[in-house]
Every structure is written in C-alpha cells, then in structure tokens.
Scaffold this motif. Structure first.
Motif, PDB file in Angstrom:
ATOM      1  N   LYS A 158     115.626  10.115  33.489  1.00  0.00           N
ATOM      2  CA  LYS A 158     116.676  10.425  32.525  1.00  0.00           C
ATOM      3  C   LYS A 158     116.922  11.922  32.394  1.00  0.00           C
ATOM      4  O   LYS A 158     118.030  12.334  32.025  1.00  0.00           O
ATOM      5  N   GLY A 159     115.866  12.723  32.681  1.00  0.00           N
ATOM      6  CA  GLY A 159     116.024  14.168  32.567  1.00  0.00           C
ATOM      7  C   GLY A 159     117.097  14.739  33.461  1.00  0.00           C
ATOM      8  O   GLY A 159     118.008  15.468  32.979  1.00  0.00           O
ATOM      9  N   PRO A 160     117.098  14.440  34.748  1.00  0.00           N
ATOM     10  CA  PRO A 160     118.092  15.032  35.657  1.00  0.00           C
ATOM     11  C   PRO A 160     119.542  14.646  35.363  1.00  0.00           C
ATOM     12  O   PRO A 160     120.458  15.370  35.744  1.00  0.00           O
ATOM     13  N   ILE A 161     119.749  13.526  34.683  1.00  0.00           N
ATOM     14  CA  ILE A 161     121.135  13.128  34.389  1.00  0.00           C
ATOM     15  C   ILE A 161     121.518  13.460  32.945  1.00  0.00           C
ATOM     16  O   ILE A 161     122.501  12.944  32.405  1.00  0.00           O
ATOM     17  N   ALA A 162     120.738  14.336  32.323  1.00  0.00           N
ATOM     18  CA  ALA A 162     121.019  14.805  30.954  1.00  0.00           C
ATOM     19  C   ALA A 162     121.183  13.645  29.978  1.00  0.00           C
ATOM     20  O   ALA A 162     122.128  13.585  29.191  1.00  0.00           O
ATOM     21  N   ASP A 163     120.223  12.710  30.052  1.00  0.00           N
ATOM     22  CA  ASP A 163     120.296  11.543  29.166  1.00  0.00           C
ATOM     23  C   ASP A 163     119.011  11.386  28.347  1.00  0.00           C
ATOM     24  O   ASP A 163     118.752  10.325  27.793  1.00  0.00           O
ATOM     25  N   LEU A 164     118.220  12.461  28.301  1.00  0.00           N
ATOM     26  CA  LEU A 164     116.971  12.418  27.534  1.00  0.00           C
ATOM     27  C   LEU A 164     117.137  13.293  26.296  1.00  0.00           C
ATOM     28  O   LEU A 164     117.398  14.493  26.386  1.00  0.00           O
ATOM     29  N   HIS A 165     117.000  12.688  25.117  1.00  0.00           N
ATOM     30  CA  HIS A 165     117.237  13.388  23.866  1.00  0.00           C
ATOM     31  C   HIS A 165     115.926  13.806  23.199  1.00  0.00           C
ATOM     32  O   HIS A 165     114.864  13.242  23.470  1.00  0.00           O
ATOM     33  N   ASP A 166     116.030  14.778  22.320  1.00  0.00           N
ATOM     34  CA  ASP A 166     114.843  15.327  21.669  1.00  0.00           C
ATOM     35  C   ASP A 166     114.084  14.269  20.861  1.00  0.00           C
ATOM     36  O   ASP A 166     112.854  14.201  20.905  1.00  0.00           O
ATOM     37  N   LYS A 167     114.799  13.432  20.141  1.00  0.00           N
ATOM     38  CA  LYS A 167     114.142  12.416  19.324  1.00  0.00           C
ATOM     39  C   LYS A 167     113.419  11.383  20.186  1.00  0.00           C
ATOM     40  O   LYS A 167     112.309  10.937  19.855  1.00  0.00           O
ATOM     41  N   GLU A 168     114.020  11.005  21.291  1.00  0.00           N
ATOM     42  CA  GLU A 168     113.395  10.057  22.208  1.00  0.00           C
ATOM     43  C   GLU A 168     112.137  10.665  22.817  1.00  0.00           C
ATOM     44  O   GLU A 168     111.103   9.992  22.932  1.00  0.00           O
ATOM     45  N   MET A 169     112.215  11.930  23.197  1.00  0.00           N
ATOM     46  CA  MET A 169     111.052  12.618  23.755  1.00  0.00           C
ATOM     47  C   MET A 169     109.931  12.674  22.724  1.00  0.00           C
ATOM     48  O   MET A 169     108.746  12.459  23.045  1.00  0.00           O
ATOM     49  N   ASP A 170     110.281  12.931  21.486  1.00  0.00           N
ATOM     50  CA  ASP A 170     109.285  13.008  20.417  1.00  0.00           C
ATOM     51  C   ASP A 170     108.578  11.665  20.237  1.00  0.00           C
ATOM     52  O   ASP A 170     107.353  11.604  20.064  1.00  0.00           O
TER      53      ASP A 170
END
Length: 203
Positions: A158-170
């Motif tokens: 998801k990182g390379p396609i700019a689909d990873l959000h801060d809340k999801e990462m947390d």
C-alpha cells in the motif's frame, strides 16, 4: 544255609548302599542345579539392572539437554520480543510526531518504507518451538510473526501506491506491539518454570 543267608544279606545291603549313593548323587546334582540357577538368575538380574541404569542415565542426559535448549530458546525469544517492542515504540513515537492529529493523512512511500520491521529468521524456521516450548509461547511466537508480516505487507503493497494512512499505520504498529508484549509475558512465565538453577550438570 548260613553262607546263603550271609550272601543274601550282603547282596541286599549292597543294593541298599547303591541306592543311598544314587540318592546322594541325585541330591548333589539337584543342589548343583539350584546353585547354578541362582548364579544365572543373579547374573541376569545384574545385567538387567545395569541396562536399566544406563537407560535411566541416557534419559536423564536427554532431559538435561532439552532443558538447556529450552532455556536458551526462551532467552532468545525474550530478547527478540523486547527488541521488537523497542523498535515498534520508536516507530509509533515517530509516527505521532509527524502526524499528531491522526486524521487519515497519506504516508509517503519513502517514509512508509522506514516503518518495516525485521525479525529473527530462526523464529520462522525453528523445529524446537513446538517440541520444547509451551503451547502459549508457541502460539505467541506465531501471533507476533503474523502481526509483523501484516505490518510489512501493508507497507510493501500500500505504501508505493500512496494508500497507507497514518491512522492505519498506527493501528498496525499497536497490534504488533501488543503481540510482542504478550509473548514477552508468556516467555517470562516459562523462564521461571524452567529456571537454570534446576538444570543439573552432566555427570
């Protein structure tokens, strides 16, 4: 007549003596057989006792070897769980400094890649996990591996396609931290149960 009588008495006496001698010979043979049987039984009992002692020694050494391997593995797991928690803590604090509002902002791919976690290869391919450790610890190891794999997979795909959000990462980091913390607690309980003080040295 007297000679015939004497002859008959001597003949009967000879037969009686021969019978006594035969009876004595039989009794001696019987006693010899008893002594031999006892000696054979005693020798067999000693051989069985020696074999049982050797098997007991071997089993004892095997248990001691398993205890040492178990304790070494538990110590390695404890250190790995502690290291993983520390790395996750650092990533969580960095994430909150960069995105304090946690408002579902997109994490840039180059930044997301720095949040991945590497674990010990031995954890994934260790036959001793199920053989030597309690079910709780073995399950805890697999849970931590699954959570770290989930975190890394999201970062990778998801990182390379700019689909990873801060809340999801947390949330991913938090779940992995909880798994590491649970494993560390289970390992601590197991270490207390398998204390090195109880491990007898090899004789």
């Amino acid at each position: 007549m007297n000679m015939c009588l004497v002859y008959g008495v001597l003949r009967d006496l000879g037969s009686f003596i021969a019978g006594l001698l035969a009876l004595l010979a039989g009794w001696l043979a019987y006693r010899a057989g008893i002594v031999q049987a006892r000696a054979t039984k005693s020798s067999g009992d000693k051989q069985v006792a020696t074999l049982e002692h050797q098997l007991s020694q071997f089993a004892s050494h095997e248990r001691q070897s398993d205890d040492r391997r178990r304790h070494a593995l538990l110590m390695a797991l404890s250190m790995e769980a502690s290291r993983t928690k520390m790395l996750l803590d650092l990533r969580k604090s960095t994430l909150h400094r960069m995105w304090p509002s946690m408002s579902n902002e997109i994490i840039p791919a180059t930044v997301a890649a720095t949040y991945s976690i590497e674990m010990m290869v031995e954890l994934r391919h260790n036959a001793d996990l199920d053989a030597l450790l309690s079910e709780a610890v073995a399950i805890g190891v697999r849970e931590l591996i699954a959570r770290i794999d989930q975190l890394n997979a999201m970062i990778t795909f998801k990182g390379p396609i700019a689909d990873l959000h801060d809340k999801e990462m947390d949330e991913l980091i938090t779940k992995a931290w909880i798994a590491a913390n649970e494993l560390q607690k289970d390992v601590s309980i197991e270490i207390e149960r398998v204390s090195p003080a109880t491990l007898e040295p090899f004789l």
